[in-house]
Design an enzyme around this catalytic site. Structure first.
Site, PDB file in Angstrom:
ATOM      1  N   TYR A  24       0.825  -1.219   0.000  1.00 48.17           N
ATOM      2  CA  TYR A  24       0.000   0.000   0.000  1.00 48.17           C
ATOM      3  C   TYR A  24       0.855   1.264   0.000  1.00 48.17           C
ATOM      4  CZ  TYR A  24      -3.322  -3.585   1.164  1.00 48.17           C
ATOM      5  OH  TYR A  24      -4.052  -4.735   1.134  1.00 48.17           O
ATOM      6  N   TYR A 156     -12.157  -8.818   4.733  1.00 51.18           N
ATOM      7  CA  TYR A 156     -10.955  -8.665   3.901  1.00 51.18           C
ATOM      8  C   TYR A 156     -10.522 -10.053   3.449  1.00 51.18           C
ATOM      9  CZ  TYR A 156      -6.269  -7.839   2.282  1.00 51.18           C
ATOM     10  OH  TYR A 156      -5.154  -7.808   1.494  1.00 51.18           O
ATOM     11  N   ASP A 257     -12.751 -18.405   5.099  1.00 56.16           N
ATOM     12  CA  ASP A 257     -11.389 -17.906   4.908  1.00 56.16           C
ATOM     13  C   ASP A 257     -10.701 -17.910   6.264  1.00 56.16           C
ATOM     14  OD1 ASP A 257      -9.113 -16.376   4.714  1.00 56.16           O
ATOM     15  OD2 ASP A 257     -10.004 -14.809   3.466  1.00 56.16           O
ATOM     16  N   LYS A 286      -0.817 -17.862   5.633  1.00 56.23           N
ATOM     17  CA  LYS A 286      -0.100 -17.161   6.703  1.00 56.23           C
ATOM     18  C   LYS A 286       0.702 -18.094   7.620  1.00 56.23           C
ATOM     19  CE  LYS A 286      -2.935 -12.979   6.896  1.00 56.23           C
ATOM     20  NZ  LYS A 286      -2.005 -11.905   6.638  1.00 56.23           N
TER      21      LYS A 286
HETATM   22  N1  PMP Z   1      -7.725 -13.480   3.718  1.00 56.36           N
HETATM   23  C1  PMP Z   1      -7.504 -12.993   4.942  1.00 56.36           C
HETATM   24  C2  PMP Z   1      -8.532 -13.199   6.020  1.00 56.36           C
HETATM   25  C3  PMP Z   1      -6.336 -12.290   5.220  1.00 56.36           C
HETATM   26  O1  PMP Z   1      -6.127 -11.784   6.444  1.00 56.36           O
HETATM   27  C4  PMP Z   1      -5.368 -12.132   4.185  1.00 56.36           C
HETATM   28  C5  PMP Z   1      -4.062 -11.387   4.416  1.00 56.36           C
HETATM   29  N2  PMP Z   1      -4.120 -10.299   5.242  1.00 56.36           N
HETATM   30  C6  PMP Z   1      -5.640 -12.671   2.928  1.00 56.36           C
HETATM   31  C7  PMP Z   1      -6.822 -13.342   2.728  1.00 56.36           C
HETATM   32  C8  PMP Z   1      -4.666 -12.527   1.792  1.00 56.36           C
HETATM   33  O2  PMP Z   1      -3.530 -13.301   2.021  1.00 56.36           O
HETATM   34  P1  PMP Z   1      -2.144 -12.914   1.316  1.00 56.36           P
HETATM   35  O3  PMP Z   1      -1.717 -11.610   1.868  1.00 56.36           O
HETATM   36  O4  PMP Z   1      -1.229 -14.053   1.701  1.00 56.36           O
HETATM   37  O5  PMP Z   1      -2.395 -12.878  -0.150  1.00 56.36           O
END
Ligand code: PMP
Length: 436
Positions: A24, A156, A257, A286
């Site tokens: 960002y 998100y 997710d 992650k």
């Molecule tokens: N989904 C969620 C709930 C996340 O917190 C994130 C990363 N902040 C992502 C998807 C995207 O993952 P990445 O940054 O590894 O692409």
């Protein structure tokens, strides 16, 4: 300009600003990131003293991922051992032990019958794959109109195209693209509070919306229990049950997710465990590799896989170059070993107690609107947008690395963080709340 042979922090920063995009960030860069020379345990070592500190306690786990801290002997050994055998091979037409073992492991750990595993390279891609699986499932079943996704506001799911379309549409990070992104269906944000009683009116809102759009919905996708980068909000697991039932009643798939929440962070191995809900598709990332290497996974049930297999195009047309990278898969296996060989629930409870204790005093700081803790996640929300520079500086002054954003100062420390360091992180969160 020739590259200087040796670079001090000052040289690095000058080149960084000129050449390197940060998350960002603008180009050329305007921020001065901290130069980190190495990291071990829960400490990041800076190249130069910063406000008198050369070591910062990491309150962020490198964005939820470094759950075992840095430079962990078991993870290091897994990476080294695998490096000597094979760092990468293509996954088309080939397979290998680290990937097969990891997939079996994930299938065993995941709730219910999530037994088919797509190993990909980032969380965002795993969400792309999840969306693709769901849309393709309905196409294969002769229902191509079912191609939209429903989510709740405040979420998100990543920065690539399909995930961006299910991020919060208001005041979110991807406003720039509204009107260009796929048009999804948004429910209201779930009522706040992990322990809050089920709000029947909200549950009805979810049921009504899913029912009304059922003919065009491929799937519902949400972050279970914790909305992370969209606002660090917690909500009752009961809504996951509501979603599961409504999805079943209306022929809609459910995607959870678990990229941020997976692998113990909320006190359950997966946050869906708080509700005992089994999704049709689940995304993890992650902490999968303990934050060492980039890898994520999309798991689905036989129903989804068999549905896709029955279609005119019976394959899932997705195949990243670095799919199932053996180094990442080997480290992920080691990270799961380290996690599961300890009483991780107890460690999360210990951190939760420390965060509750240490963040309680933030309630009296002027401008603090809310303090909330769940598992190894602590959040202080202000009633105004934060001065990020001042807040970060205040945390670093306490010897702690935090990354406040919007109106939020938050921490999700590595699970190995000792009680004294948890107290220090809490002191830094309070200092940031006062200064931000
Ligand atoms: N989904 C969620 C709930 C996340 O917190 C994130 C990363 N902040 C992502 C998807 C995207 O993952 P990445 O940054 O590894 O692409």
């Amino acid at each position: 300009m020739p590259e200087p042979e040796s670079m001090d922090a000052h040289d690095l920063l000058a080149l960084d600003r000129q050449h390197v995009w940060h998350p960002y960030g603008p180009m050329p860069g305007t921020d001065d990131p901290l130069v980190i020379e190495s990291a071990a345990g829960v400490r990041l070592r800076t190249a130069e003293p910063v406000q008198g500190h050369t070591e910062l306690v990491d309150g962020m786990s490198s964005w939820w991922s470094a759950i075992h801290g840095y430079n962990h002997p078991v993870l290091n050994e897994a990476a080294r051992g695998q490096l000597d055998r094979m760092s990468h091979v293509m996954f088309g037409g080939l397979t290998h032990e680290p990937a097969v073992r990891l997939a079996k492991r994930l299938a065993d750990l995941a709730p219910g019958d999530l037994e088919h595993v797509f190993l990909c390279d980032s969380g965002s891609v795993s969400v792309e794959v999840a969306a693709k699986m769901c849309l393709q499932y309905w196409r294969s079943l002769g229902r191509p109109a079912k191609q939209r996704l429903l989510t709740w506001r405040g979420g998100y799911h990543g920065d690539t195209w399909q995930p961006m379309s299910v991020c919060d549409p208001d005041g979110g990070m991807h406003d720039l693209w509204s009107g260009v992104l796929p048009r999804q269906v948004f429910a209201d944000e779930p009522p706040a509070g992990f322990d809050a009683p089920l709000d029947e009116a909200y549950a009805d809102h979810l049921r009504e919306l899913i029912g009304r759009h059922a003919e065009e919905l491929a799937a519902v996708i949400v972050e279970p229990v914790v909305q992370g980068a969209g606002g660090m909000r917690f909500h009752s697991p009961a809504y996951l049950k509501v979603l599961r039932e409504a999805c079943d009643a209306h022929d809609v798939l459910l995607v959870l997710d678990e990229i941020a929440t997976g692998f113990g962070r909320t006190g359950e191995l997966f946050a869906a465990g708080h509700a005992g809900v089994v999704p049709d598709v689940m995304c993890v990332g992650k902490a999968l590799t303990g934050g060492y290497l980039t890898m994520a996974a999309t798991l689905c049930t036989p129903r989804v896989a068999d549905g896709i297999s029955r279609g005119e195009v019976p394959v899932l047309a997705h195949g990243p170059t670095f799919m199932a990278n053996p180094l990442a898969a080997a480290v992920a296996g080691a990270s799961l070993d380290v996690l599961l060989q300890q009483d991780w629930r107890q460690e999360i409870k210990r951190i939760e107690a420390g965060l509750r204790d240490g963040l309680e005093r933030a309630r009296t700081i002027p401008g603090v609107r809310d303090v909330r803790v769940l598992g190894a996640i602590g959040v202080v929300q202000l009633d105004h947008p934060i001065d990020m520079t001042a807040a970060t500086r205040a945390a670093v002054g306490e010897g702690v690395w935090l990354r406040p954003f919007r109106d939020l100062i938050y921490t999700m420390p590595p699970y190995i963080t000792g009680d004294e360091d948890i107290a220090r992180i809490c002191a830094a969160v309070c200092a940031a709340a006062r200064e931000g």
